[in-house]
Design an enzyme around this catalytic site. Structure first.
Site: not given
Ligand code: AMP
Ligand code: ZN
Length: 657
Positions: A112, A114, A116, A217, A305, A397, A400, A413, A419
């Site tokens: 899956e 990850k 952010d 998820y 990562k 400027c 110039c 300018c 210029c």
């Molecule tokens: P980190 O925040 O870098 O410590 O990563 C852990 C966190 O990634 C977990 O607590 C989840 O909230 C998050 N996370 C993001 N995508 C997923 C996923 N597909 N499955 C499980 N956790 C995930």
């Molecule tokens: Zn100029």
């Protein structure tokens, strides 16, 4: 009406609205127009107002109520584990093989994204959303129920009636963030901070205004229910109406995993959400029980990562450069830092307004993100230091020394014709590859042409004799011969290249092409009116005024070019240089693995396509993903070209090369 009838009627409206909501926000597949939706919604609001009754799962509860005084603590039913992480494929291989050796050589793993964002844990009981909480320290988090209720893809009621705890990641789409920042007073630094700031905000109306989504998820607990596999869990989540990201794959062989990770690394910057890696999980739940947990994370999952796309570093100085249209742009000099495999020491700050809004200062630490542009962008202030100094824009400027003019956002300018930086910038631009493509004219050449031969306008280039060239540093017979003929041969040129080469404010390649397409000949373009310009799709008022201003005040630039014999050709309608998607009407149907509906739509729209929701005889192309049904059938009936996701990716790659 009796109140029991009112309630019944409200329940029916809510049921209907929830179906449309689900189609729109969870499945990315709207089934009615916004207008029709609003009509039903207004009917419900009226009933609520007249009767004074508001049902728990009414969508009117999503707008965000009163501002809270503080966050309540929320104790999680079960501990929320973190994820073990690795950053090399070797470590990942080791973990995978160790796990397979312990259990079953063929055990399969799911992949899956990850996400952010911000982890959110939801609890439902008797089919109703009870609480939403942040992860906190894994045992106790913050109660953010009022905030999360405003997220439209989160179901307020579900079919499953037992006690249920599910996990997902709160996200803000990058396109949503961009749109938000265009008008926001306080720019949001990045999508991750934007989500955290929106959910951990005491005013639920703020959360509502940010248009977040949550991708689910994990089912952490489901009363009297067991799951066989991750696939099983996802099916259940989908079935209950939760938003589950389309991207999901199952592997048992490391070489396949390696390949897939490299694929994701390639496409991740085209996604409309931030991901910072991928997550591998043992697919079969019974096997997970055998490997168990450490006190911090499950042994059955591992995050891989990617290298950071974003870093913080110190802002050392700001230089101001003069562009070819007279625009003064700040360039940030930063303490050199590694970002996605390269060492960077400069970043853009766009304009003065941007500096003010982002509140960055010299000697402060700033967030930097790699962007599709060559130079990375400063997103915002990370923290000030004791030596932080406000950045003061120049009054004069740097090239110039004439007094600068502020148009509200940018400094300019206005000394257009005298210029030096502007003059040289325009010559460099005129010669560049996508303008007139005068190969052999480098920045250094332009510097000499201006300083030694007094070449000031593009027309002057055509007046340079071979003797003139031979007097310049580094020019011998062959080079002179080549450049001389390159310049003379460029007289017959495409209209769009000619327009682009003029350095009109806000007229980039795409706009130049739109203008050429609309006016077809230079003469028509020279007589353009405001309405004609403003009516061109993708051209707004600012650009229209910019073009008119150029045509009215700098017409001599064009006239002089015509006088030396430059002849822009009439625009030819069927231009072979066009990309495949441009002006095509495309329908997306079924689930895609690598993109959500929104992401695919955005990508195609950026390539000039119109993405529509229903198949008709005007449709040019149908992209059929997993599980495509009626729209696919209809496309086949009408004989419309149908492609699958791999083919789509291939086509996109071809166009964006
Ligand atoms: P980190 O925040 O870098 O410590 O990563 C852990 C966190 O990634 C977990 O607590 C989840 O909230 C998050 N996370 C993001 N995508 C997923 C996923 N597909 N499955 C499980 N956790 C995930
Ligand atoms: Zn100029």
């Amino acid at each position: 009406m009796e109140s029991k009838d009112v309630i019944k009627q409200m329940q029916e409206l809510i049921r209907e609205l929830n179906i449309h909501n689900h189609n729109y926000y969870v499945l990315d597949n709207p089934t009615i127009s916004d207008l029709e939706y609003d009509r039903i919604y207004d009917k419900l609001l009226l009933l609520e107002k007249q009767s004074g009754i508001v049902l728990e799962n009414s969508p009117s509860q999503r707008v965000g109520g009163a501002i809270l005084e503080g966050f309540e603590k929320h104790e999680h039913m079960h501990k929320l584990y973190s994820l073990d992480k690795c950053q090399t494929l070797a470590e990942l291989k080791q973990w995978l093989e160790n796990t397979q050796n312990k259990l079953d050589k063929n055990a399969d793993f799911t992949m899956e994204y990850k996400f952010d964002g911000l982890t959110i844990c939801l609890t439902y009981d008797k089919g109703k959303l009870l609480t939403a909480a942040t992860r906190g320290n894994g045992v106790v988090g913050e109660d953010v129920t009022a905030q999360v209720k405003t997220i439209k893809s989160v179901p307020l009621s579900i079919e499953f009636k037992g006690l249920l705890e599910v996990h997902g990641e709160g996200m803000m789409a990058l396109s949503t963030l961009k749109k938000y920042n265009e008008t926001a007073e306080d720019v949001l630094k990045n999508a991750r901070n934007a989500v955290a700031g929106a959910i951990r905000n005491l005013d639920p109306k703020v959360t509502a205004s940010r248009n977040l989504v949550i991708y689910f998820y994990d089912v952490n607990h489901a009363e009297d229910k067991t799951f066989e596999s991750q696939e099983d869990m996802r099916e259940f989540l989908r079935g209950q109406g939760f938003k589950v990201h389309n991207y999901f794959k199952v592997f048992s062989d490391f070489t396949d995993i390696e390949k897939e990770i490299s694929n994701i690394d390639d496409i991740k910057s085209t996604l409309d959400i931030l991901i910072d890696g991928t997550v591998l999980k043992l697919n079969k739940v019974p096997l997970r029980k055998k490997v168990g947990y450490t006190n911090k994370f499950p042994r059955w999952a591992m995050a891989y990562k990617f290298e950071a796309q974003e870093v913080t570093t110190k802002l050392l100085n700001v230089l101001w450069s003069v562009g070819r249209t007279g625009k003064i742009t700040p360039l940030a000099i930063i303490e050199p830092v590694e970002l996605a495999g390269a060492t960077i020491s400069r970043a853009t700050l766009n304009n003065c307004d941007d500096i003010l809004r982002k509140q960055v200062k010299i000697n402060s630490y700033v967030f930097i993100r790699r962007s599709n542009e060559v130079i990375p962008e400063i997103l915002g202030l990370a923290r000030d230091t004791e030596d932080s100094k406000i950045i003061i824009p120049p009054d004069y400027c740097p090239s110039c020394n004439s007094h600068l003019v502020n148009d509200g956002v940018n400094l300019y300018c206005k000394n257009i014709n005298n210029c030096p930086e502007q003059i040289m910038g325009r010559l460099v631009h005129y010669s560049s590859k996508n303008a007139m493509n005068l190969e052999g004219i480098s920045n250094k050449t332009v510097d000499q042409l201006y300083k030694k031969l007094n070449v000031c306008t593009p027309a002057d280039l055509y007046k340079i004799s071979k003797e003139d060239f031979l007097n310049l540093e580094g020019f011998k017979d062959k080079k002179t011969e080549n450049l001389y003929s390159t310049i003379q041969n460029s007289k017959i040129c495409k209209l769009e290249n000619f327009i682009y080469s003029l350095s009109i404010d806000n007229v980039g390649e795409k706009t130049a092409k739109d203008l050429a397409k609309k006016f077809e000949t230079l003469e028509h373009f020279q007589h353009a009116t405001f309405d004609e310009l403003n009516n061109i799709e993708n051209i707004g008022e600012i650009t229209a005024y910019g073009v008119l201003d150029f045509l009215n005040t700098q017409y001599s630039v064009i006239d002089n070019l015509l006088n030396v014999g430059v002849k822009p050709q009439e625009y030819i309608k069927k231009n072979t240089g066009e990309n495949y998607f441009n002006n095509k009407t495309i329908v997306l149907t079924g689930g895609l693995e690598n993109y959500t509906r929104d992401e695919a739509t955005k990508l195609l729209e950026d390539l000039g396509a119109k993405v529509s929701s229903s198949v008709s005889k005007n449709t040019d192309l149908v992209v059929a993903g997993e599980g495509a049904k009626s729209k696919l059938t209809r496309a086949k009936e009408l004989g419309i070209r149908v492609i699958d996701e791999p083919e789509l990716i291939k086509l996109i790659k071809l166009q964006t090369k």
